[in-house]
Design an enzyme around this catalytic site. Sequence first.
Site, PDB file in Angstrom:
ATOM      1  N   LYS A  74       0.772  -1.437   0.541  1.00 25.93           N
ATOM      2  CA  LYS A  74      -0.030  -0.253  -0.372  1.00 25.93           C
ATOM      3  C   LYS A  74       0.607   1.006   0.160  1.00 25.93           C
ATOM      4  O   LYS A  74       0.004   2.051   0.279  1.00 25.93           O
ATOM      5  CB  LYS A  74      -1.203   0.051   1.040  1.00 25.93           C
ATOM      6  CG  LYS A  74      -1.954  -0.914   0.879  1.00 25.93           C
ATOM      7  CD  LYS A  74      -2.976  -0.964   1.921  1.00 25.93           C
ATOM      8  CE  LYS A  74      -4.371  -1.893   1.796  1.00 25.93           C
ATOM      9  NZ  LYS A  74      -4.403  -2.948   2.646  1.00 25.93           N
TER      10      LYS A  74
HETATM   11  N1  GLU Z   1      -7.205  -8.866   5.647  1.00 26.05           N
HETATM   12  C1  GLU Z   1      -6.169 -10.173   5.052  1.00 26.05           C
HETATM   13  C2  GLU Z   1      -5.212  -9.195   3.944  1.00 26.05           C
HETATM   14  O1  GLU Z   1      -5.782  -7.564   3.591  1.00 26.05           O
HETATM   15  C3  GLU Z   1      -6.462 -10.721   4.171  1.00 26.05           C
HETATM   16  C4  GLU Z   1      -7.008 -11.678   5.007  1.00 26.05           C
HETATM   17  C5  GLU Z   1      -7.591 -12.934   4.162  1.00 26.05           C
HETATM   18  O2  GLU Z   1      -8.290 -12.935   3.034  1.00 26.05           O
HETATM   19  O3  GLU Z   1      -7.600 -14.225   4.738  1.00 26.05           O
HETATM   20  O4  GLU Z   1      -4.441  -8.809   3.953  1.00 26.05           O
END
Ligand code: GLU
Length: 318
Positions: free
Chosen positions: A250
Amino acid sequence: MSTAIGRFAPSPSGRMHLGNAFSCLLAWLSVRSVGGRMLLRIEDLDPERCRPDYARQVEDDLRWLGLDWDEGGVDGSTVCCQSRRRAIYARYLDILADRGLLYPCFCTRGELHAASAPHASDGTPLYPGTCRNLSPAERARRAALRRPALRVCVPDREISFTDRLQGPCRENLARDCGDFILCRSDGVHAYQLAVVVDDGLMGVTQVVRGRDLLSSTPRQLWLQEVLGFSHPTYAHVPLLLSADGRRLSKRDRDLDLGSVRAAGQTPEAVVGRLAFWAGLIDRPESVSARELVDLFDWDRVRREDVRLGQNPALFEAP
Ligand code: GLU
């Protein structure tokens, strides 16, 4: 046959980049191509990294790409935010504690990194078990000085599974991963706990996400088993890499959806490029996500990471 349920599970710690959009497109196609339901779950447990305005931007970027969702999970709201579900995660921590599977860990980050332990596959130091067998008196003494994290005791057991794209995978939890944290010392529930509880309670049947999370899967499969949830299927999709071979993050502001949109790209141009990188179409032509549903097939999806050209915001061929 029961309905397939997939999910987008973004962490709102910045604007979505093209790599996130790539995973979301494949997750969406995988579920829409079999007439399933898509959930949106905002993984915003870490207050230091996540911001509500990023969450709103994620929703806006998904809509702009034409990636819709049906609902946000069990509480009936259209978007589910993990930050509103802390009481649920606390309940599951209690279940694990009652079974004697949790212990307080007082180690500082510095101590963990200083220990010359081998490193688990995701780069975190393999926990040497320092706090696993502290006496009750020692625990009480340390707890007076420092709030502990909570770790779960993993068994000396091999977990194996077959990933839809990466093929057969296996890991011995004790040897390759070690006891891992389910609640940080500041009280924030860990991703590994929240994701298992949510995927389980929301009835998720298929998990499609970036390959960087492959190494989390054995831990999640084991926790699902311990907590009595059924296992979803897994597909870990390739990562988009910058021209110099780094995985997009990001921080790579020029590859985020904000700059792509500001440069005047259409959603169809972006979706077409992502679908081309995925191997779904032969040329990077403009196409809507909806138009890809009928031709989606996991057998066509590439397995290798995608290295972008020097100027991917302008969509040079990789
Ligand atoms: N929140 C996680 C991320 O943005 C992804 C989690 C998942 O897909 O298990 O990297």
